[in-house]
Design a protein around this motif. Structure first.
Motif, PDB file in Angstrom:
ATOM      1  N   ILE A  56      97.820 100.445  24.927  1.00 32.75           N
ATOM      2  CA  ILE A  56      97.845 100.052  26.092  1.00 32.75           C
ATOM      3  C   ILE A  56      96.586 100.844  26.782  1.00 32.75           C
ATOM      4  O   ILE A  56      95.983 100.262  27.873  1.00 32.75           O
ATOM      5  N   LEU A  57      96.570 102.038  26.514  1.00 31.21           N
ATOM      6  CA  LEU A  57      95.554 103.072  27.077  1.00 31.21           C
ATOM      7  C   LEU A  57      94.009 102.366  26.878  1.00 31.21           C
ATOM      8  O   LEU A  57      93.293 102.421  27.545  1.00 31.21           O
ATOM      9  N   SER A  58      94.132 102.184  25.319  1.00 33.62           N
ATOM     10  CA  SER A  58      92.601 101.758  24.757  1.00 33.62           C
ATOM     11  C   SER A  58      92.434 100.445  25.429  1.00 33.62           C
ATOM     12  O   SER A  58      91.332  99.998  25.867  1.00 33.62           O
ATOM     13  N   GLY A  59      93.522  99.563  25.681  1.00 34.61           N
ATOM     14  CA  GLY A  59      93.135  98.165  26.150  1.00 34.61           C
ATOM     15  C   GLY A  59      92.681  98.341  27.597  1.00 34.61           C
ATOM     16  O   GLY A  59      91.935  97.401  28.135  1.00 34.61           O
ATOM     17  N   MET A  60      93.224  99.130  28.507  1.00 35.33           N
ATOM     18  CA  MET A  60      92.659  99.465  29.893  1.00 35.33           C
ATOM     19  C   MET A  60      91.264  99.772  29.812  1.00 35.33           C
ATOM     20  O   MET A  60      90.466  99.382  30.692  1.00 35.33           O
ATOM     21  N   PHE A  61      90.698 100.750  28.926  1.00 37.06           N
ATOM     22  CA  PHE A  61      89.425 101.063  28.978  1.00 37.06           C
ATOM     23  C   PHE A  61      88.531  99.910  28.376  1.00 37.06           C
ATOM     24  O   PHE A  61      87.630  99.588  29.205  1.00 37.06           O
ATOM     25  N   LEU A 131     112.938  90.118  19.838  1.00 37.65           N
ATOM     26  CA  LEU A 131     111.962  89.513  20.812  1.00 37.65           C
ATOM     27  C   LEU A 131     110.889  90.608  21.073  1.00 37.65           C
ATOM     28  O   LEU A 131     109.669  89.841  21.218  1.00 37.65           O
ATOM     29  N   LEU A 132     110.962  91.546  21.035  1.00 41.06           N
ATOM     30  CA  LEU A 132     109.799  92.608  21.054  1.00 41.06           C
ATOM     31  C   LEU A 132     108.704  92.356  19.802  1.00 41.06           C
ATOM     32  O   LEU A 132     107.541  92.489  19.902  1.00 41.06           O
ATOM     33  N   PHE A 133     109.386  92.134  18.516  1.00 42.86           N
ATOM     34  CA  PHE A 133     108.566  91.497  17.371  1.00 42.86           C
ATOM     35  C   PHE A 133     107.770  90.401  17.721  1.00 42.86           C
ATOM     36  O   PHE A 133     106.671  90.480  17.412  1.00 42.86           O
ATOM     37  N   PHE A 197      98.050  90.184  30.836  1.00 46.24           N
ATOM     38  CA  PHE A 197      98.967  90.399  31.942  1.00 46.24           C
ATOM     39  C   PHE A 197     100.452  90.040  31.428  1.00 46.24           C
ATOM     40  O   PHE A 197     101.073  90.642  31.693  1.00 46.24           O
ATOM     41  N   PHE A 198     100.677  88.706  30.964  1.00 45.40           N
ATOM     42  CA  PHE A 198     101.777  88.145  30.866  1.00 45.40           C
ATOM     43  C   PHE A 198     102.635  88.931  29.774  1.00 45.40           C
ATOM     44  O   PHE A 198     103.860  89.262  29.918  1.00 45.40           O
ATOM     45  N   LEU A 202     105.932  91.431  29.805  1.00 41.73           N
ATOM     46  CA  LEU A 202     107.121  91.104  29.179  1.00 41.73           C
ATOM     47  C   LEU A 202     107.580  92.317  28.213  1.00 41.73           C
ATOM     48  O   LEU A 202     108.840  92.675  27.892  1.00 41.73           O
ATOM     49  N   LEU A 203     106.475  92.812  27.564  1.00 43.08           N
ATOM     50  CA  LEU A 203     106.633  93.798  26.407  1.00 43.08           C
ATOM     51  C   LEU A 203     107.356  95.210  27.101  1.00 43.08           C
ATOM     52  O   LEU A 203     108.227  95.822  26.440  1.00 43.08           O
ATOM     53  N   LEU A 204     106.657  95.436  28.492  1.00 44.02           N
ATOM     54  CA  LEU A 204     107.337  96.643  28.989  1.00 44.02           C
ATOM     55  C   LEU A 204     108.637  96.542  29.546  1.00 44.02           C
ATOM     56  O   LEU A 204     109.613  97.293  29.303  1.00 44.02           O
ATOM     57  N   GLY A 205     108.881  95.344  29.882  1.00 44.34           N
ATOM     58  CA  GLY A 205     110.127  94.891  30.512  1.00 44.34           C
ATOM     59  C   GLY A 205     111.387  95.028  29.166  1.00 44.34           C
ATOM     60  O   GLY A 205     112.478  95.419  29.478  1.00 44.34           O
ATOM     61  N   LEU A 206     110.965  94.444  28.268  1.00 45.28           N
ATOM     62  CA  LEU A 206     112.000  94.482  26.932  1.00 45.28           C
ATOM     63  C   LEU A 206     111.993  95.709  26.471  1.00 45.28           C
ATOM     64  O   LEU A 206     113.069  96.199  26.142  1.00 45.28           O
ATOM     65  N   LEU A 207     110.953  96.649  26.372  1.00 38.59           N
ATOM     66  CA  LEU A 207     111.075  98.202  25.939  1.00 38.59           C
ATOM     67  C   LEU A 207     111.972  99.017  26.917  1.00 38.59           C
ATOM     68  O   LEU A 207     112.718  99.599  26.658  1.00 38.59           O
ATOM     69  N   GLY A 208     111.958  98.486  28.189  1.00 31.73           N
ATOM     70  CA  GLY A 208     112.747  99.149  29.203  1.00 31.73           C
ATOM     71  C   GLY A 208     114.228  99.043  29.006  1.00 31.73           C
ATOM     72  O   GLY A 208     115.174  99.940  28.924  1.00 31.73           O
TER      73      GLY A 208
END
Length: 223
Positions: A56-61, A131-133, A197-198, A202-208
């Motif tokens: 996530i951090l490298s992707g933001m860069f 689903l995360l996979f 974006f999408f 979804l990844l962050l929601g499922l991780l939560g």
């Protein structure tokens, strides 16, 4: 100085009980580092999450320099690698991290399966993990096209053809991914939107949900 800032925030937001509730959570004895093998196989989930954070951090860069259109996409990647300070390192971390994340997630899934951690009462969390996979696979697939070189183009073309072979819904999946009849500008735009974006949302929601259930149900028992 940091202590004063923390005390100022704690006095107003009462943050100590929040992080104490996380940091002081007990784990089962079989996850103790003294049990080398057991502790090792139970670390795959945490390592996967750590790699996801790096992604996530490298992707933001990377998105600060990437231009998602077929005219400038490849040139922006070359500029990032050759002109931006540490750009080649960050892109390499993101590129290889994608493969490592999927490998670690696969190992984590194997650990859950072979230790029976998917059984009652953790069935729903097993479904969330599967689903995360698939979300991680989707992130890898959509990210592969973004450099817009020959390898990415033809690999995406093959991937879409495989998706199109799925019975009944295959043509609809292919049409959605392509945005037309060929791998072109619309495809790149859609893959970028999905990748940035999408799918991350979804990844962050499922991780939560995944972490909430782990916290609620606890870590599964020993082998």
């Amino acid at each position: 100085m940091l202590r004063k800032i923390y005390d100022w925030l704690d006095h107003r937001l009462d943050i100590t009980p929040m992080w104490r509730g996380l940091a002081d959570h007990e784990v089962p004895e079989h996850v103790n580092p003294a049990h080398y093998f057991s502790a090792f196989i139970y670390c795959f989930g945490g390592l996967t999450f750590f790699i996801v954070v790096i992604q996530i951090l490298s992707g933001m860069f990377l998105t600060m320099y990437y231009v998602p259109d077929i005219v400038h996409a490849h040139a922006s990647v070359k500029y990032l690698q050759n002109e931006v300070a540490f750009g080649q390192i960050v892109r390499g971390m993101h590129h290889w991290g994608a493969s490592v994340a999927i490998v670690m997630l696969f190992l984590h899934t194997l650990r859950v399966f072979f230790t029976g951690a998917y059984k009652h009462p953790r069935e729903f969390n097993w479904v969330i993990g599967i689903l995360l996979f698939f979300v991680m696979l989707g992130l890898g697939f959509t990210g592969y096209l973004l450099p817009w070189d020959n390898k990415a183009y033809f690999a995406t073309k093959v991937g879409v053809e495989i998706a199109a072979s799925v019975p009944v819904i295959g043509p609809y999946i292919a049409s959605f991914l392509l945005g037309g009849d060929i791998v072109g500008a619309r495809t790149l735009a859609r893959f970028f939107a999905l990748h940035v974006f999408f799918l991350p949302a979804l990844l962050l929601g499922l991780l939560g949900v995944h972490f909430f259930l782990i916290r609620r149900q606890g870590i599964s028992g020993p082998l």
